[in-house]
Scaffold this motif. Structure first.
Motif, PDB file in Angstrom:
ATOM      1  N   ASP A 197       0.830  -1.208   0.000  1.00  0.00           N
ATOM      2  CA  ASP A 197       0.000   0.000   0.000  1.00  0.00           C
ATOM      3  C   ASP A 197       0.867   1.262   0.000  1.00  0.00           C
ATOM      4  O   ASP A 197       0.588   2.235  -0.714  1.00  0.00           O
ATOM      5  N   LYS A 198       1.967   1.256   0.780  1.00  0.00           N
ATOM      6  CA  LYS A 198       2.864   2.403   0.812  1.00  0.00           C
ATOM      7  C   LYS A 198       3.649   2.519  -0.494  1.00  0.00           C
ATOM      8  O   LYS A 198       3.953   3.620  -0.955  1.00  0.00           O
ATOM      9  N   VAL A 199       3.982   1.377  -1.092  1.00  0.00           N
ATOM     10  CA  VAL A 199       4.702   1.387  -2.364  1.00  0.00           C
ATOM     11  C   VAL A 199       3.870   2.064  -3.446  1.00  0.00           C
ATOM     12  O   VAL A 199       4.357   2.906  -4.200  1.00  0.00           O
ATOM     13  N   LEU A 200       2.593   1.724  -3.518  1.00  0.00           N
ATOM     14  CA  LEU A 200       1.730   2.280  -4.558  1.00  0.00           C
ATOM     15  C   LEU A 200       1.584   3.795  -4.420  1.00  0.00           C
ATOM     16  O   LEU A 200       1.613   4.535  -5.408  1.00  0.00           O
ATOM     17  N   ILE A 201       1.474   4.270  -3.181  1.00  0.00           N
ATOM     18  CA  ILE A 201       1.357   5.713  -2.937  1.00  0.00           C
ATOM     19  C   ILE A 201       2.661   6.418  -3.305  1.00  0.00           C
ATOM     20  O   ILE A 201       2.671   7.461  -3.971  1.00  0.00           O
ATOM     21  N   LEU A 254       6.477   9.565  -7.117  1.00  0.00           N
ATOM     22  CA  LEU A 254       7.643   9.576  -8.001  1.00  0.00           C
ATOM     23  C   LEU A 254       7.237   9.793  -9.461  1.00  0.00           C
ATOM     24  O   LEU A 254       7.958  10.453 -10.224  1.00  0.00           O
ATOM     25  N   GLU A 255       6.077   9.247  -9.831  1.00  0.00           N
ATOM     26  CA  GLU A 255       5.592   9.436 -11.202  1.00  0.00           C
ATOM     27  C   GLU A 255       5.220  10.901 -11.442  1.00  0.00           C
ATOM     28  O   GLU A 255       5.525  11.470 -12.493  1.00  0.00           O
ATOM     29  N   ILE A 256       4.592  11.539 -10.448  1.00  0.00           N
ATOM     30  CA  ILE A 256       4.232  12.953 -10.555  1.00  0.00           C
ATOM     31  C   ILE A 256       5.480  13.817 -10.692  1.00  0.00           C
ATOM     32  O   ILE A 256       5.503  14.803 -11.423  1.00  0.00           O
ATOM     33  N   GLN A 257       6.547  13.414  -9.987  1.00  0.00           N
ATOM     34  CA  GLN A 257       7.807  14.160 -10.043  1.00  0.00           C
ATOM     35  C   GLN A 257       8.573  13.908 -11.344  1.00  0.00           C
ATOM     36  O   GLN A 257       9.605  14.543 -11.587  1.00  0.00           O
ATOM     37  N   GLY A 258       8.075  12.980 -12.169  1.00  0.00           N
ATOM     38  CA  GLY A 258       8.733  12.699 -13.434  1.00  0.00           C
ATOM     39  C   GLY A 258       9.946  11.812 -13.323  1.00  0.00           C
ATOM     40  O   GLY A 258      10.755  11.741 -14.259  1.00  0.00           O
ATOM     41  N   MET A 259      10.077  11.108 -12.184  1.00  0.00           N
ATOM     42  CA  MET A 259      11.255  10.273 -11.971  1.00  0.00           C
ATOM     43  C   MET A 259      11.045   8.841 -12.463  1.00  0.00           C
ATOM     44  O   MET A 259      12.017   8.115 -12.707  1.00  0.00           O
ATOM     45  N   ILE A 260       9.788   8.413 -12.590  1.00  0.00           N
ATOM     46  CA  ILE A 260       9.449   7.103 -13.127  1.00  0.00           C
ATOM     47  C   ILE A 260       8.234   7.254 -14.038  1.00  0.00           C
ATOM     48  O   ILE A 260       7.540   8.280 -13.988  1.00  0.00           O
ATOM     49  N   ILE A 261       7.982   6.244 -14.855  1.00  0.00           N
ATOM     50  CA  ILE A 261       6.775   6.231 -15.680  1.00  0.00           C
ATOM     51  C   ILE A 261       6.105   4.869 -15.550  1.00  0.00           C
ATOM     52  O   ILE A 261       6.774   3.843 -15.367  1.00  0.00           O
ATOM     53  N   ALA A 262       4.791   4.874 -15.601  1.00  0.00           N
ATOM     54  CA  ALA A 262       4.035   3.628 -15.570  1.00  0.00           C
ATOM     55  C   ALA A 262       4.026   3.008 -16.961  1.00  0.00           C
ATOM     56  O   ALA A 262       3.786   3.699 -17.958  1.00  0.00           O
ATOM     57  N   VAL A 263       4.320   1.720 -17.034  1.00  0.00           N
ATOM     58  CA  VAL A 263       4.319   0.985 -18.298  1.00  0.00           C
ATOM     59  C   VAL A 263       3.578  -0.324 -18.072  1.00  0.00           C
ATOM     60  O   VAL A 263       3.370  -0.736 -16.925  1.00  0.00           O
ATOM     61  N   PRO A 264       3.157  -0.982 -19.136  1.00  0.00           N
ATOM     62  CA  PRO A 264       2.502  -2.285 -18.960  1.00  0.00           C
ATOM     63  C   PRO A 264       3.402  -3.246 -18.174  1.00  0.00           C
ATOM     64  O   PRO A 264       4.544  -3.471 -18.543  1.00  0.00           O
ATOM     65  N   GLY A 265       2.904  -3.745 -17.069  1.00  0.00           N
ATOM     66  CA  GLY A 265       3.672  -4.694 -16.267  1.00  0.00           C
ATOM     67  C   GLY A 265       4.418  -4.091 -15.105  1.00  0.00           C
ATOM     68  O   GLY A 265       5.057  -4.804 -14.340  1.00  0.00           O
ATOM     69  N   GLY A 266       4.364  -2.752 -14.958  1.00  0.00           N
ATOM     70  CA  GLY A 266       5.064  -2.159 -13.829  1.00  0.00           C
ATOM     71  C   GLY A 266       5.493  -0.721 -14.074  1.00  0.00           C
ATOM     72  O   GLY A 266       4.739   0.076 -14.634  1.00  0.00           O
ATOM     73  N   TYR A 267       6.731  -0.408 -13.677  1.00  0.00           N
ATOM     74  CA  TYR A 267       7.260   0.952 -13.794  1.00  0.00           C
ATOM     75  C   TYR A 267       8.675   0.913 -14.338  1.00  0.00           C
ATOM     76  O   TYR A 267       9.392  -0.082 -14.171  1.00  0.00           O
ATOM     77  N   CYS A 268       9.108   2.028 -14.957  1.00  0.00           N
ATOM     78  CA  CYS A 268      10.479   2.202 -15.419  1.00  0.00           C
ATOM     79  C   CYS A 268      11.026   3.499 -14.847  1.00  0.00           C
ATOM     80  O   CYS A 268      10.300   4.497 -14.750  1.00  0.00           O
ATOM     81  N   ARG A 269      12.296   3.487 -14.473  1.00  0.00           N
ATOM     82  CA  ARG A 269      12.928   4.730 -14.040  1.00  0.00           C
ATOM     83  C   ARG A 269      13.255   5.578 -15.265  1.00  0.00           C
ATOM     84  O   ARG A 269      13.698   5.071 -16.285  1.00  0.00           O
TER      85      ARG A 269
END
Length: 322
Positions: free
Chosen positions: A290-294, A299-314
């Motif tokens: 639950d804390k990971v998802l938040i 981090l996505e809002i800050q532009g440090m990661i992006i959501a992709v099919p299957g998870g996230y990329c830095r």
């Protein structure tokens, strides 16, 4: 073939330096991307501001790991490669309490006090290892696992040498100036009269940084260098408060955000540049789902990661350069 235009985000002077510095014969840019080693130049936002203020800052740094820690408040630890039990105990005690106050611990990945400081820091915080060789030559070799743990806990491995550069005797004084230059102050624990740790302390003094020395047994030569520093004006450290009182305002201003920053940095270090499943991120960061998802959303809002099919990329940070 490596060409200057591959590093168009650098100034003309920096490009010329790189091309003349053996890089023309290596597919260096592709190599850095593949191994997630990031090039941080003087013009980059992530270049350590304290180091930039020194008289001879490196033109560039090769950094593997979390770039965010480079500009967080740092305290350096240096000392004997063969410390006593007392030296190890003091180092762990001081490091643990400094980490609780939000400091990043910086050292040189050497045997002895350096390794002790790194290990104590990663128990509950982050640490930066400044190396006297390129990233392909972790030195000493026995510290390869330690280097990996530093990365896994949101720290960073820093070098001013290209990845293939092997350790050389003359590299280590250069490493020492980076250790002290990145840090607000340098703590010396158990240094002999002619210890290399005194070189780091001298660099710190030359740049107007704080130097702290831990007193030791007057009958043990391993403490002679520390006693010499104290005699010459270094601040004697008998408890962590002796260090913290020099940075009271800094601690007050940063204490509210440090826990959130630590959690975010550890999480970011758990995300690869390739697709990383959320359950893998949770396992690596040792944080509940639950804390990971938040935190991932932040981090996505800050532009440090992006959501992709299957998870996230830095997100690659080379483009963040000015």
């Amino acid at each position: 073939m490596f060409k200057a235009e591959h590093l168009c985000h650098l100034s003309a002077e920096q490009q010329a330096f790189l091309v003349n510095y053996k890089l023309h014969s290596l597919p260096i840019y592709q190599q850095l991307i593949k191994e997630q080693i990031q090039l941080v130049t003087l013009e980059c936002d992530h270049y350590p501001s304290n180091l930039k203020q020194t008289s001879r800052p490196p033109i560039l740094l090769f950094v593997q790991g979390n770039l965010e820690v480079l500009n967080r408040p740092q305290i350096a630890f240096v000392g004997s490669r063969t410390p006593t039990a007392y030296g190890n105990q003091v180092t762990r005690h001081l490091v643990n309490e400094l980490v609780e106050q939000g400091f990043v611990i910086t050292s040189g990945l050497a045997l002895g006090i350096d390794a002790c400081a790194h290990l104590a820091a990663i128990e509950s915080g982050q640490t930066i290892a400044v190396m006297g060789a390129g990233h392909h030559h972790i030195y000493p070799k026995r510290h390869q696992q330690l280097a990996q743990r530093i990365l896994e806990t949101g720290g960073a491995l820093v070098s001013e040498f290209i990845p293939d550069e092997a350790p050389q005797k003359y590299h280590f004084p250069r490493r020492n100036r980076v250790v002290s230059g990145m840090s607000l102050g340098t703590v010396v624990v158990e240094a002999a009269a002619k210890s290399g740790s005194l070189i780091t302390a001298r660099h710190a003094l030359e740049e107007g940084r704080d130097v702290f020395a831990v007193p030791g047994n007057i009958f043990n030569a391993v403490s002679a260098g520390c006693h010499s520093l104290i005699r010459d004006g270094a601040k004697l450290v008998s408890c962590t408060a002796d260090i913290l009182e020099e940075y009271e305002l800094l601690i007050k201003n940063s204490s509210q955000n440090v826990k959130k920053e630590l959690a975010g940095s550890v999480l970011l270090a758990s995300v690869d540049h390739d697709t990383t499943p959320v359950d893998v991120i949770s396992e690596r960061s040792n944080l509940p789902m639950d804390k990971v998802l938040i935190a991932l959303l932040d981090l996505e809002i800050q532009g440090m990661i992006i959501a992709v099919p299957g998870g996230y990329c830095r997100v690659a940070t080379h483009s963040n350069n000015k």
